[in-house]
Design an enzyme around this catalytic site. Structure first.
Site, PDB file in Angstrom:
ATOM      1  N   THR A  50       0.862  -1.198   0.000  1.00 18.65           N
ATOM      2  CA  THR A  50       0.000   0.000   0.000  1.00 18.65           C
ATOM      3  C   THR A  50       0.893   1.241   0.000  1.00 18.65           C
ATOM      4  O   THR A  50       2.109   1.145   0.152  1.00 18.65           O
ATOM      5  CB  THR A  50      -0.898   0.054   1.268  1.00 18.65           C
ATOM      6  OG1 THR A  50      -0.052  -0.009   2.424  1.00 18.65           O
ATOM      7  CG2 THR A  50      -1.908  -1.072   1.329  1.00 18.65           C
ATOM      8  N   TYR A  52       3.284   4.329  -0.050  1.00 19.39           N
ATOM      9  CA  TYR A  52       4.550   4.612  -0.721  1.00 19.39           C
ATOM     10  C   TYR A  52       5.291   3.349  -1.164  1.00 19.39           C
ATOM     11  O   TYR A  52       6.010   3.363  -2.159  1.00 19.39           O
ATOM     12  CB  TYR A  52       5.449   5.455   0.181  1.00 19.39           C
ATOM     13  CG  TYR A  52       5.149   6.930   0.061  1.00 19.39           C
ATOM     14  CD1 TYR A  52       5.298   7.579  -1.163  1.00 19.39           C
ATOM     15  CD2 TYR A  52       4.713   7.681   1.149  1.00 19.39           C
ATOM     16  CE1 TYR A  52       5.032   8.927  -1.300  1.00 19.39           C
ATOM     17  CE2 TYR A  52       4.437   9.034   1.021  1.00 19.39           C
ATOM     18  CZ  TYR A  52       4.598   9.659  -0.207  1.00 19.39           C
ATOM     19  OH  TYR A  52       4.323  10.987  -0.345  1.00 19.39           O
ATOM     20  N   ALA A 141       5.540   0.439   7.551  1.00 19.63           N
ATOM     21  CA  ALA A 141       4.968   1.325   8.580  1.00 19.63           C
ATOM     22  C   ALA A 141       4.032   0.467   9.409  1.00 19.63           C
ATOM     23  O   ALA A 141       3.103  -0.139   8.877  1.00 19.63           O
ATOM     24  CB  ALA A 141       4.226   2.491   7.947  1.00 19.63           C
ATOM     25  N   TYR A 230       9.478  11.960   6.896  1.00 19.17           N
ATOM     26  CA  TYR A 230       8.676  13.167   6.686  1.00 19.17           C
ATOM     27  C   TYR A 230       9.225  14.261   7.586  1.00 19.17           C
ATOM     28  O   TYR A 230       9.682  13.976   8.693  1.00 19.17           O
ATOM     29  CB  TYR A 230       7.193  12.882   7.003  1.00 19.17           C
ATOM     30  CG  TYR A 230       6.335  14.084   6.754  1.00 19.17           C
ATOM     31  CD1 TYR A 230       6.157  14.554   5.450  1.00 19.17           C
ATOM     32  CD2 TYR A 230       5.744  14.785   7.792  1.00 19.17           C
ATOM     33  CE1 TYR A 230       5.414  15.690   5.212  1.00 19.17           C
ATOM     34  CE2 TYR A 230       4.989  15.919   7.554  1.00 19.17           C
ATOM     35  CZ  TYR A 230       4.828  16.370   6.262  1.00 19.17           C
ATOM     36  OH  TYR A 230       4.100  17.500   6.022  1.00 19.17           O
ATOM     37  N   TYR A 240       4.887  15.676  14.611  1.00 20.25           N
ATOM     38  CA  TYR A 240       5.677  14.803  13.734  1.00 20.25           C
ATOM     39  C   TYR A 240       7.185  14.917  14.008  1.00 20.25           C
ATOM     40  O   TYR A 240       7.732  14.113  14.746  1.00 20.25           O
ATOM     41  CB  TYR A 240       5.333  15.033  12.246  1.00 20.25           C
ATOM     42  CG  TYR A 240       5.671  13.779  11.471  1.00 20.25           C
ATOM     43  CD1 TYR A 240       4.698  12.862  11.117  1.00 20.25           C
ATOM     44  CD2 TYR A 240       6.999  13.452  11.181  1.00 20.25           C
ATOM     45  CE1 TYR A 240       5.033  11.654  10.490  1.00 20.25           C
ATOM     46  CE2 TYR A 240       7.342  12.261  10.556  1.00 20.25           C
ATOM     47  CZ  TYR A 240       6.363  11.381  10.206  1.00 20.25           C
ATOM     48  OH  TYR A 240       6.704  10.194   9.593  1.00 20.25           O
TER      49      TYR A 240
HETATM   50  P1  NAD Z   1       1.177   2.336   4.561  1.00 21.24           P
HETATM   51  O1  NAD Z   1       0.432   2.055   5.819  1.00 21.24           O
HETATM   52  O2  NAD Z   1       0.422   2.643   3.333  1.00 21.24           O
HETATM   53  O3  NAD Z   1       2.148   1.086   4.210  1.00 21.24           O
HETATM   54  C1  NAD Z   1       2.766   0.309   5.181  1.00 21.24           C
HETATM   55  C2  NAD Z   1       3.277  -0.994   4.562  1.00 21.24           C
HETATM   56  O4  NAD Z   1       3.956  -1.733   5.593  1.00 21.24           O
HETATM   57  C3  NAD Z   1       2.194  -1.934   4.029  1.00 21.24           C
HETATM   58  O5  NAD Z   1       2.658  -2.571   2.867  1.00 21.24           O
HETATM   59  C4  NAD Z   1       2.049  -2.959   5.143  1.00 21.24           C
HETATM   60  O6  NAD Z   1       1.556  -4.233   4.725  1.00 21.24           O
HETATM   61  C5  NAD Z   1       3.480  -3.060   5.584  1.00 21.24           C
HETATM   62  N1  NAD Z   1       3.625  -3.635   6.924  1.00 21.24           N
HETATM   63  C6  NAD Z   1       3.068  -3.232   8.089  1.00 21.24           C
HETATM   64  N2  NAD Z   1       3.466  -4.030   9.101  1.00 21.24           N
HETATM   65  C7  NAD Z   1       4.292  -4.962   8.544  1.00 21.24           C
HETATM   66  C8  NAD Z   1       5.014  -6.053   9.065  1.00 21.24           C
HETATM   67  N3  NAD Z   1       5.019  -6.359  10.363  1.00 21.24           N
HETATM   68  N4  NAD Z   1       5.714  -6.817   8.190  1.00 21.24           N
HETATM   69  C9  NAD Z   1       5.750  -6.551   6.849  1.00 21.24           C
HETATM   70  N5  NAD Z   1       5.096  -5.490   6.330  1.00 21.24           N
HETATM   71  C10 NAD Z   1       4.380  -4.713   7.155  1.00 21.24           C
HETATM   72  O7  NAD Z   1       2.191   3.492   4.949  1.00 21.24           O
HETATM   73  P2  NAD Z   1       2.919   4.664   4.132  1.00 21.24           P
HETATM   74  O8  NAD Z   1       2.292   5.948   4.536  1.00 21.24           O
HETATM   75  O9  NAD Z   1       3.081   4.340   2.711  1.00 21.24           O
HETATM   76  O10 NAD Z   1       4.337   4.647   4.856  1.00 21.24           O
HETATM   77  C11 NAD Z   1       5.503   4.078   4.309  1.00 21.24           C
HETATM   78  C12 NAD Z   1       6.703   4.891   4.754  1.00 21.24           C
HETATM   79  O11 NAD Z   1       6.586   6.210   4.205  1.00 21.24           O
HETATM   80  C13 NAD Z   1       6.801   5.064   6.266  1.00 21.24           C
HETATM   81  O12 NAD Z   1       8.162   5.058   6.644  1.00 21.24           O
HETATM   82  C14 NAD Z   1       6.223   6.449   6.477  1.00 21.24           C
HETATM   83  O13 NAD Z   1       6.671   7.053   7.670  1.00 21.24           O
HETATM   84  C15 NAD Z   1       6.776   7.153   5.251  1.00 21.24           C
HETATM   85  N6  NAD Z   1       6.114   8.431   4.883  1.00 21.24           N
HETATM   86  C16 NAD Z   1       4.765   8.528   4.793  1.00 21.24           C
HETATM   87  C17 NAD Z   1       4.196   9.765   4.482  1.00 21.24           C
HETATM   88  C18 NAD Z   1       2.701   9.948   4.393  1.00 21.24           C
HETATM   89  O14 NAD Z   1       2.234  11.076   4.387  1.00 21.24           O
HETATM   90  N7  NAD Z   1       1.939   8.894   4.291  1.00 21.24           N
HETATM   91  C19 NAD Z   1       5.001  10.883   4.221  1.00 21.24           C
HETATM   92  C20 NAD Z   1       6.381  10.727   4.267  1.00 21.24           C
HETATM   93  C21 NAD Z   1       6.939   9.502   4.617  1.00 21.24           C
END
Ligand code: NAD
Length: 391
Positions: A50, A52, A141, A230, A240
């Site tokens: 899902t 990023y 995440a 972030y 944050y």
């Molecule tokens: P998301 O919730 O969409 O994706 C999380 C992913 O981690 C999923 O594929 C999920 O299945 C996987 N996951 C969760 N627990 C797991 C486990 N125990 N084992 C294996 N996989 C597992 O989150 P996102 O927002 O895309 O975040 C991804 C990264 O991007 C994070 O480091 C987040 O901090 C960073 N980020 C997010 C944003 C934002 O605004 N969403 C901005 C900047 C950075």
């Protein structure tokens, strides 16, 4: 079964298989429009289902023609209980099918990426199918992690918190249940909570993956590895950047420096990419951030610079990473458009003026909810939601 959305707070407890496939199809279509550049050909994406991570998988598969192994933790459907799978499960299935149709290798693992068992399974598959990986994306995440003491074999669950540090912080937020602007006070995290948040969301597990891949001989010389962070503007800093999650992100950055240094002999390079604030399952859970995102979306759409996960990741992998473009500290800045002075000045102005009565005028509430529902495969105009689907 006919699948309907069931939203509870900041989560939707159902997901639509055809809608999720449509979301993946659209992301692939975007990636294809940008064409291919030279880059790594054998990629491992941890957190690939899902947000990023999924967008990264699509961006490297279609931007480099890369074979991809994905790791995610998703729920399977339970038709006997009329329970759909999670969105990430459907996304992964759709990606595998669409990638195969385009002649791209894609294999996925569903389970706990923090565990040694998962690392071993992935290593075995890399050895058999790839030989070595030349790109590792760490986009996991999670709200918690099971940590096993290597000496005693004992396991315990450690949870991350979304709290501030220093003083309690009060500001406005968007109540996602009512679309009202309310005040929220974010409590201060204890030392233990900060330590636990670093354990879950900091760099330890990323480094462990790289170390184990290297020891198994499946990390290629010159491999590039990325994790995401972030930073955001000052009004989000208490929750944050200066909050418990921010402490974990500092640890992630320190880890990137440590990986690059430790593996300099192999020319392995680790980067942290600072991405744009976007609606994902993780960001919807953070207080204050949904209000900021809804104002930001409106401003960025008005100024013609809005991007979603796939636009961000395609730009990262086909432009910024090939050019190794970083800021003075070494971060790759995918938040460059979000942090433009003219964007932030406008967001700061409307932040002062926004209230429940005018949120529809100042905030992109519709855009927020569209992204939210689409994350679970709902609200696509070309999907027939009255149809019986296989869950
Ligand atoms: P998301 O919730 O969409 O994706 C999380 C992913 O981690 C999923 O594929 C999920 O299945 C996987 N996951 C969760 N627990 C797991 C486990 N125990 N084992 C294996 N996989 C597992 O989150 P996102 O927002 O895309 O975040 C991804 C990264 O991007 C994070 O480091 C987040 O901090 C960073 N980020 C997010 C944003 C934002 O605004 N969403 C901005 C900047 C950075």
């Amino acid at each position: 079964m006919v699948v309907e959305s069931k939203v509870k707070g900041f989560i939707c407890t159902t997901a639509h298989p055809k809608g999720c496939a449509e979301s993946v199809r659209r992301q692939i279509a975007h990636a294809k429009t940008k064409g291919q550049v030279d880059g790594p050909k054998k990629a491992l994406i941890i957190g690939s289902s899902t947000g990023y991570g999924l967008a990264s998988r699509i961006a490297v598969a279609y931007g480099y023609g890369a074979s991809t192994i994905g790791v995610a933790f998703e729920k399977e459907g339970r038709p006997e209980k009329k329970r759909t799978a999670s969105a990430g499960w459907y996304n992964t299935k759709a990606f595998e099918e669409l990638a195969a149709a385009d002649g791209l290798y894609a294999k996925s693992f569903n389970g706990d990426g923090f565990s040694d068992e998962m690392k071993q399974q992935v290593i075995d598959t890399i050895r058999e199918d790839f030989g070595q990986v030349d790109l590792v994306v760490y986009s996991l995440a999670a709200p918690r992690r099971t940590v096993t003491d290597k000496a005693t074999g004992e396991s315990k669950a450690v949870s991350s918190v979304l709290k501030t540090t220093g003083e309690p912080y009060t500001n406005r937020t968007l109540d996602l249940r009512t679309n009202e602007i309310t005040e929220v006070t974010v409590p201060v995290a204890t030392e233990d909570e900060i330590r636990d948040t670093i354990t879950v969301m900091g760099g330890e597990d990323w480094e462990e993956w790289i170390r184990q891949l290297d020891e198994a001989g499946v990390l290629a010389d010159g491999c590039v590895t990325l994790a995401y962070s972030y930073i955001g503007p000052t009004m989000t800093h208490p929750i944050y950047k200066d909050g418990s999650i921010g402490q974990a992100k500092k640890d992630l950055f320190e880890t990137s420096k440590r990986i690059s240094e430790h593996f300099s002999g192999k020319n392995v390079k680790a980067y942290v990419s600072v991405n744009k604030a976007l609606v994902t399952q993780s960001s919807a859970a953070i207080p204050i951030v949904p209000l900021y995102i809804s104002l930001l979306y409106k401003v960025m759409k008005n100024q013609g610079v809005h991007e979603g996960c796939i636009e961000q990741m395609v730009r990262l992998y086909t432009e910024k990473l090939p050019a190794r473009e970083t800021d003075a500290e070494g971060y790759i800045r995918m938040d460059d458009l979000e942090m433009k002075p003219e964007v932030q000045a406008e967001v700061a102005k409307v932040w002062e003026a926004v209230a429940t009565e005018n949120i529809a005028e100042f905030g992109d509430i519709d855009g927020y909810w569209e992204d939210f529902y689409q994350m679970f495969g709902f609200r696509y105009d070309n999907v027939d939601y009255s149809e019986d689907v296989e869950i």
